[in-house]
Design a protein around this motif. Structure first.
Motif, PDB file in Angstrom:
ATOM      1  N   TYR A  58      35.656  19.514 103.510  1.00 34.95           N
ATOM      2  CA  TYR A  58      36.321  18.211 103.603  1.00 34.95           C
ATOM      3  C   TYR A  58      36.407  17.556 102.231  1.00 34.95           C
ATOM      4  N   PRO A  59      37.419  16.724 102.009  1.00 39.45           N
ATOM      5  CA  PRO A  59      37.561  16.065 100.697  1.00 39.45           C
ATOM      6  C   PRO A  59      36.544  14.951 100.459  1.00 39.45           C
ATOM      7  N   VAL A  60      35.871  14.484 101.511  1.00 36.08           N
ATOM      8  CA  VAL A  60      34.841  13.449 101.394  1.00 36.08           C
ATOM      9  C   VAL A  60      33.557  13.997 102.000  1.00 36.08           C
ATOM     10  N   ARG A  61      32.452  13.907 101.259  1.00 34.43           N
ATOM     11  CA  ARG A  61      31.218  14.568 101.689  1.00 34.43           C
ATOM     12  C   ARG A  61      29.995  13.651 101.679  1.00 34.43           C
ATOM     13  N   LEU A  62      30.206  12.369 101.408  1.00 31.57           N
ATOM     14  CA  LEU A  62      29.082  11.430 101.376  1.00 31.57           C
ATOM     15  C   LEU A  62      29.125  10.507 102.591  1.00 31.57           C
ATOM     16  N   ALA A 213      39.004  11.366 111.943  1.00 34.93           N
ATOM     17  CA  ALA A 213      39.569  10.029 112.153  1.00 34.93           C
ATOM     18  C   ALA A 213      39.331   9.140 110.942  1.00 34.93           C
ATOM     19  N   HIS A 214      38.126   9.202 110.355  1.00 34.41           N
ATOM     20  CA  HIS A 214      37.843   8.406 109.163  1.00 34.41           C
ATOM     21  C   HIS A 214      38.770   8.796 108.010  1.00 34.41           C
ATOM     22  N   LEU A 215      38.965  10.093 107.815  1.00 39.03           N
ATOM     23  CA  LEU A 215      39.813  10.562 106.725  1.00 39.03           C
ATOM     24  C   LEU A 215      41.267  10.127 106.921  1.00 39.03           C
ATOM     25  N   ALA A 216      41.713  10.107 108.170  1.00 38.03           N
ATOM     26  CA  ALA A 216      43.100   9.736 108.457  1.00 38.03           C
ATOM     27  C   ALA A 216      43.404   8.305 108.049  1.00 38.03           C
ATOM     28  N   ASP A 217      42.380   7.472 107.996  1.00 32.48           N
ATOM     29  CA  ASP A 217      42.578   6.078 107.613  1.00 32.48           C
ATOM     30  C   ASP A 217      42.948   5.939 106.144  1.00 32.48           C
ATOM     31  N   GLY A 218      42.541   6.904 105.328  1.00 28.85           N
ATOM     32  CA  GLY A 218      42.906   6.898 103.917  1.00 28.85           C
ATOM     33  C   GLY A 218      42.138   5.935 103.039  1.00 28.85           C
ATOM     34  N   ARG A 219      41.032   5.378 103.542  1.00 29.70           N
ATOM     35  CA  ARG A 219      40.308   4.370 102.764  1.00 29.70           C
ATOM     36  C   ARG A 219      38.920   4.831 102.311  1.00 29.70           C
ATOM     37  N   LEU A 220      38.598   6.101 102.500  1.00 29.93           N
ATOM     38  CA  LEU A 220      37.286   6.592 102.102  1.00 29.93           C
ATOM     39  C   LEU A 220      37.256   6.943 100.617  1.00 29.93           C
ATOM     40  N   SER A 221      36.119   6.687  99.994  1.00 27.65           N
ATOM     41  CA  SER A 221      35.917   7.065  98.602  1.00 27.65           C
ATOM     42  C   SER A 221      35.716   8.577  98.509  1.00 27.65           C
ATOM     43  N   GLY A 222      36.407   9.201  97.569  1.00 25.69           N
ATOM     44  CA  GLY A 222      36.259  10.636  97.362  1.00 25.69           C
ATOM     45  C   GLY A 222      35.220  10.993  96.323  1.00 25.69           C
ATOM     46  N   SER A 223      34.477  10.014  95.832  1.00 22.22           N
ATOM     47  CA  SER A 223      33.468  10.268  94.815  1.00 22.22           C
ATOM     48  C   SER A 223      32.363  11.182  95.349  1.00 22.22           C
ATOM     49  N   THR A 224      31.835  12.023  94.463  1.00 25.80           N
ATOM     50  CA  THR A 224      30.706  12.877  94.835  1.00 25.80           C
ATOM     51  C   THR A 224      29.384  12.315  94.317  1.00 25.80           C
ATOM     52  N   ASP A 225      29.437  11.180  93.647  1.00 25.62           N
ATOM     53  CA  ASP A 225      28.242  10.533  93.100  1.00 25.62           C
ATOM     54  C   ASP A 225      27.817   9.405  94.035  1.00 25.62           C
ATOM     55  N   PRO A 226      26.702   9.553  94.749  1.00 26.91           N
ATOM     56  CA  PRO A 226      26.283   8.512  95.698  1.00 26.91           C
ATOM     57  C   PRO A 226      26.131   7.135  95.063  1.00 26.91           C
ATOM     58  N   ALA A 227      25.779   7.099  93.790  1.00 35.81           N
ATOM     59  CA  ALA A 227      25.558   5.810  93.126  1.00 35.81           C
ATOM     60  C   ALA A 227      26.862   5.124  92.744  1.00 35.81           C
ATOM     61  N   ARG A 228      27.977   5.846  92.738  1.00 36.10           N
ATOM     62  CA  ARG A 228      29.249   5.275  92.307  1.00 36.10           C
ATOM     63  C   ARG A 228      30.339   5.396  93.361  1.00 36.10           C
ATOM     64  N   ALA A 229      29.966   5.784  94.561  1.00 34.05           N
ATOM     65  CA  ALA A 229      30.979   6.042  95.586  1.00 34.05           C
ATOM     66  C   ALA A 229      31.516   4.768  96.229  1.00 34.05           C
ATOM     67  N   TYR A 230      30.670   3.770  96.379  1.00 34.25           N
ATOM     68  CA  TYR A 230      31.039   2.558  97.113  1.00 34.25           C
ATOM     69  C   TYR A 230      30.738   1.366  96.228  1.00 34.25           C
ATOM     70  N   ALA A 237      36.636   0.226  92.061  1.00 27.48           N
ATOM     71  CA  ALA A 237      36.527   0.504  93.493  1.00 27.48           C
ATOM     72  C   ALA A 237      37.654   1.419  93.950  1.00 27.48           C
ATOM     73  N   ARG A 238      37.297   2.459  94.696  1.00 33.34           N
ATOM     74  CA  ARG A 238      38.294   3.414  95.171  1.00 33.34           C
ATOM     75  C   ARG A 238      38.104   3.744  96.645  1.00 33.34           C
ATOM     76  N   GLY A 239      37.530   2.825  97.387  1.00 26.23           N
ATOM     77  CA  GLY A 239      37.322   3.072  98.803  1.00 26.23           C
ATOM     78  C   GLY A 239      35.857   2.967  99.194  1.00 26.23           C
ATOM     79  N   HIS A 240      35.589   3.043 100.493  1.00 26.79           N
ATOM     80  CA  HIS A 240      34.240   2.842 100.994  1.00 26.79           C
ATOM     81  C   HIS A 240      33.605   4.153 101.462  1.00 26.79           C
ATOM     82  N   VAL A 241      32.349   4.056 101.801  1.00 26.20           N
ATOM     83  CA  VAL A 241      31.588   5.153 102.398  1.00 26.20           C
ATOM     84  C   VAL A 241      31.277   4.772 103.837  1.00 26.20           C
ATOM     85  N   VAL A 242      31.395   5.719 104.746  1.00 25.00           N
ATOM     86  CA  VAL A 242      31.075   5.475 106.157  1.00 25.00           C
ATOM     87  C   VAL A 242      29.587   5.700 106.392  1.00 25.00           C
TER      88      VAL A 242
END
Length: 416
Positions: A58-62, A213-230, A237-242
């Motif tokens: 998946y493109p988002v992993r956090l 469903a979360h990915l379909a919304d298009g608002r998730l952060s794609g960052s792989t760095d937990p400290a900079r993802a949200y 800012a580039r989106g949120h973490v679920v």
């Protein structure tokens, strides 16, 4: 069981008639209220790589996953086959809240205690598992519990059944705003004669079906760095973490709580809700309604717990709403959800819990990740623990689709 819809206008003002006497928490940075609050004040984040399923493709992993939750430690074995993870988390939070409150369905009082919760997704993981069984093995292999375990009202039902709470019940579905809306609906039930309500919101949909469903919304952060993802209110800012989890409360009639000598965490003084119009945010209107319901002016609010979308346009809109109500940088603003991710229906209720404990301890918890707000977000963002004299807090929440909700909470048991 009924499905409740939040009212458009605030209820007639009776400040201090509803108080919180119990809190239960399941959060990505702490299971139980004490563990979560300690981690929050220390700035410990629960955002990390997903473990509940293999997210490598998946493109988002956090995500924010509740740590250390052993199902068998919280539920009897008979409930395990018929419950999704979200219901198990809800039952654990409800148990903690009731234990904390010291109130329950004793004898003739059982009809005076009800349940109103918020949910956005219901039992997604349970539903995915049964759909996989249907497809691979056939209908005979689908659990009979699928008929209700996936349903967004299942948390209310299972809490009611487990604790024998036969008072008014309901569920609200307004995404991130739901955690506030549920408590407001519970307050209405108290005004109709109820003694106490278990209320709040918990969500969990960290499974491949929910993740899609979360990915379909298009608002998730794609960052792989937990400290900079949200990064709420940050220029980057580039989106949120679920995340998963939330908070449940025992909301009690103030006179009842006073009569039994209950320990009170705070009062639920004001509520406002609005719906966005075409091209127009009405978050400021929701805040004004909550202030009016509480009978306070903007200078009576000492801290704001922000919705904190970490979307540039949404962050600007929230900052503008705060400036419209309070003035630019006129009130401390914090977003402890930066340590948990956005918890859907559980997000606003966890912020309510944070606000109550902040008032108790006279300290504002930090926003992590964001070092300073963007120039177009004129907010006094609290990025480190800040000790302040606190009387009241405003909690804001926005749900997808245009929902805006706001709540004012006060410190301690109001005077008669």
């Amino acid at each position: 069981m009924t499905t409740a819809t939040p009212a458009r206008a605030a209820a007639p003002r009776r400040t201090g008639d509803a108080v919180i006497t119990g809190i239960g928490v399941a959060a990505p940075n702490g299971l139980t209220t004490a563990a979560w609050w300690d981690a929050t004040l220390r700035g410990v984040s629960g955002i990390r790589p997903l473990t509940r399923f293999d997210a490598a493709r998946y493109p988002v992993r956090l995500a924010g996953e509740v740590p250390g939750f052993v199902d068998e430690d919280h539920l009897p074995s008979r409930l395990l086959p018929q419950t999704d993870r979200v219901t198990r988390l809800s039952l654990a939070a409800a148990q903690e809240a009731l234990d904390d409150s010291g109130t329950g369905p004793a004898g003739e009082r059982e009809y005076g205690v009800g349940v109103v919760t918020a949910s956005s997704a219901g039992g997604f993981e349970f539903g995915q598992r049964e759909l996989e069984a249907l497809r691979s093995k056939g209908g005979r292999h689908v659990s009979a519990y699928q008929s209700f375990a996936w349903f967004y009202a299942v948390n209310t039902g299972q809490i009611s059944i487990r604790h024998g709470l036969r008072g008014a019940s309901g569920v609200v579905v307004t995404e991130q705003a739901g955690g506030i809306d549920a408590v407001a609906h519970a307050r209405r039930q108290l005004r109709k004669g109820g003694r106490a309500m278990v209320t709040g919101g918990v969500d969990s949909s960290l499974c491949p079906w929910g993740w899609t469903a979360h990915l379909a919304d298009g608002r998730l952060s794609g960052s792989t760095d937990p400290a900079r993802a949200y990064l709420p209110f940050d220029a980057g800012a580039r989106g949120h973490v679920v995340g998963e989890g939330g908070a449940l409360f025992v909301l009690e009639d103030a006179a009842t709580a006073r009569a039994r000598g209950a320990r009170v965490h705070g009062s639920f003084d004001g509520y406002g809700t609005t719906f966005d119009g075409p091209g127009r945010s009405r978050l400021a209107d929701a805040a004004r309604l909550a202030l009016a319901d509480a009978g306070v002016t903007p200078d009576g609010i000492d801290v704001v717990f922000a919705d904190a979308a970490a979307d540039r346009a949404a962050d600007r809109a929230e900052a503008e709403a705060l400036a419209e109500v309070f003035g630019p940088r006129a009130v401390p603003v914090t977003a402890p959800k930066s340590m948990t991710g956005r918890l859907l229906a559980g997000g606003a209720s966890l912020d309510l819990a944070a606000a109550l404990l902040a008032l108790r301890d006279q300290v504002v918890p930090p926003t992590v990740g964001t070092l300073r707000p963007a120039a177009d977000c004129p907010v006094d963002l609290v990025t480190g623990v800040r000790e302040l004299p606190l009387r009241r807090a405003l909690v804001l929440a926005r749900g997808r689709g245009g929902f805006n909700s706001a709540a004012v909470v006060g410190r301690g048991l109001p005077e008669r």
